[in-house]
Design an enzyme around this catalytic site. Structure first.
Site, PDB file in Angstrom:
ATOM      1  NE  ARG A 205      43.695  42.484  36.152  1.00 36.79           N
ATOM      2  CZ  ARG A 205      42.982  42.460  35.029  1.00 36.79           C
ATOM      3  NH1 ARG A 205      43.540  42.044  33.894  1.00 36.79           N
ATOM      4  NH2 ARG A 205      41.716  42.848  35.027  1.00 36.79           N
ATOM      5  CE  LYS A 229      41.148  39.446  39.123  1.00 39.07           C
ATOM      6  NZ  LYS A 229      41.195  40.616  40.023  1.00 39.07           N
ATOM      7  CG  HIS A 308      46.875  47.444  41.429  1.00 38.11           C
ATOM      8  ND1 HIS A 308      46.659  46.534  40.407  1.00 38.11           N
ATOM      9  CD2 HIS A 308      45.650  47.955  41.717  1.00 38.11           C
ATOM     10  CE1 HIS A 308      45.373  46.500  40.105  1.00 38.11           C
ATOM     11  NE2 HIS A 308      44.738  47.345  40.885  1.00 38.11           N
ATOM     12  NE  ARG A 311      44.857  46.822  36.311  1.00 36.37           N
ATOM     13  CZ  ARG A 311      44.313  46.343  35.198  1.00 36.37           C
ATOM     14  NH1 ARG A 311      45.030  46.225  34.105  1.00 36.37           N
ATOM     15  NH2 ARG A 311      43.038  45.978  35.183  1.00 36.37           N
ATOM     16  CG  HIS A 333      38.445  46.866  34.171  1.00 37.71           C
ATOM     17  ND1 HIS A 333      38.404  48.248  34.226  1.00 37.71           N
ATOM     18  CD2 HIS A 333      39.489  46.505  34.962  1.00 37.71           C
ATOM     19  CE1 HIS A 333      39.363  48.690  35.011  1.00 37.71           C
ATOM     20  NE2 HIS A 333      40.035  47.649  35.468  1.00 37.71           N
ATOM     21  CE1 TYR A 342      41.968  53.679  37.071  1.00 35.85           C
ATOM     22  CE2 TYR A 342      40.510  52.198  35.874  1.00 35.85           C
ATOM     23  CZ  TYR A 342      41.550  52.405  36.765  1.00 35.85           C
ATOM     24  OH  TYR A 342      42.165  51.322  37.351  1.00 35.85           O
TER      25      TYR A 342
END
Length: 360
Positions: A205, A229, A308, A311, A333, A342
């Site tokens: 990120r 994150k 982004h 990514r 994630h 994806y």
């Protein structure tokens, strides 16, 4: 603690003091579980709602901090409908369905806490009536829908390498006539190409890239240590691998980092900027990286490409060679539901590739 998290926490501490006491209590209740940036979004959503209550005369409060529990208890369903309409039709800029859903979810969380968790001195709920319990908030983020929106807006196959190559050479040819743009390009091309390459070969990120320090990098083992994150353990950095393609780009940039950007020894940041007129370099900002990628993307012929989406480009390419669980771990994630995007994207990518082969 990461640079961004420290900045967000400071701003959160300032803003929360302008909120009603019961919002301050809610934020303190949530602090162990949510990041400062997420809590800041909550505060901004409450600023929006409380400001609307005052503008509509639904409270007598002279400031946001003076909003009372009774103001919330006595709201009618018409008021919530009115606020939703305000969010979607206001003249100064309407909100997307995703934003409206998020703002209503933030209100729901607050009202749930006040009516189901928080207690007064007699063990009664702080909020006796929860109007938000009647509001149905539809789930907006569906992996299939997100994949559909990304279709055609990410880099695929050889484009990943071509974009980095364009930053090294192609952009310079395109802006050669503009002395200022060309000078900036010559100064920053190795750094800029390195940042793009790193994201396209690791899926980091932008906030994770900004927070990287030189000591977080192990070039020989193709390894980075990043604050991920959602991880509230501020002493732990997650190891993240990057692909071989980024190794040479990182080595080249590192050889220039100190001399070209006049980087003082005390500066730990990996990616450095040297502002005009400045005598020493400092850590690049999130906005600088975002604007830098947009600048190259427009000239590259991909005006919709953002940092982004780099990514997303990596994630789609990575998922083609790995399973959903490895992709989830690589991207950081919280659940595989997010990673399902994806799966939908690669299904389309593979079907289109088959069609192209048939045509050839």
């Amino acid at each position: 603690m990461s640079i961004q998290k420290n900045s967000d926490r400071k701003l959160l501490d300032e803003k929360v003091l302008l909120m009603p006491w019961f919002v301050q209590q809610f934020i303190d209740f949530k602090r162990p579980d949510l990041s400062p940036s997420t809590l800041l979004e909550y505060i901004r959503d409450y600023e929006s709602f409380f400001g609307w209550l005052r503008a509509e005369g639904l409270t007598q409060a002279a400031s946001l901090a003076e909003i009372t529990l009774l103001d919330l208890e006595t709201l009618h369903m018409d008021s919530i409908v009115g606020y939703r309409l305000h969010l979607t039709t206001r003249a100064e800029g309407t909100n997307t369905r995703v934003t409206v859903s998020r703002k209503l979810s933030a209100l729901s969380s607050l009202f749930h806490y006040l009516s189901q968790i928080a207690e007064d001195e007699n063990f009664y709920p702080l909020l006796k009536r929860n109007i938000m319990a009647k509001v149905e908030i539809k789930r907006i983020h569906k992996p299939k829908d997100t994949a559909a929106k990304l279709k055609g807006k990410i880099l695929e196959d050889e484009e990943l390498l071509e974009f980095v190559g364009y930053i090294y050479d192609g952009y310079g040819r395109d802006v050669e006539a503009n002395k200022q743009a060309y000078y900036s390009f010559q100064l920053n091309r190795e750094r800029d190409a390195c940042i793009a390459s790193l994201i396209l070969n690791s899926g980091l990120r932008v906030s994770e890239v900004v927070n990287l320090n030189v000591d977080d990098l192990d070039v020989n083992n193709k390894l980075l240590y990043v604050y991920r994150k959602g991880n509230n353990d501020e002493t732990f950095k997650t190891p993240v691998y990057f692909r071989e393609q980024a190794k040479d780009d990182l080595s080249l940039y590192l050889s220039l980092r100190q001399s070209r950007y006049k980087t003082p020894k005390k500066e730990k940041a990996l990616f450095i900027a040297l502002p005009n007129g400045s005598h020493e370099g400092k850590r690049m900002t999130k906005r600088a990286i975002q604007e830098m990628i947009i600048k190259y993307a427009k000239r590259f012929g991909k005006p919709y490409l953002t940092v982004h989406k780099l990514r997303h480009s990596f994630a789609t390419d990575y998922y083609l060679q790995n399973d959903i669980y490895k992709t989830k771990e690589q991207l950081g994630h919280a659940s595989t539901e997010t990673t399902e995007v994806y799966a939908h994207l690669t299904d389309k990518t593979m079907s289109e590739a088959i069609e192209r082969r048939l045509e050839n």
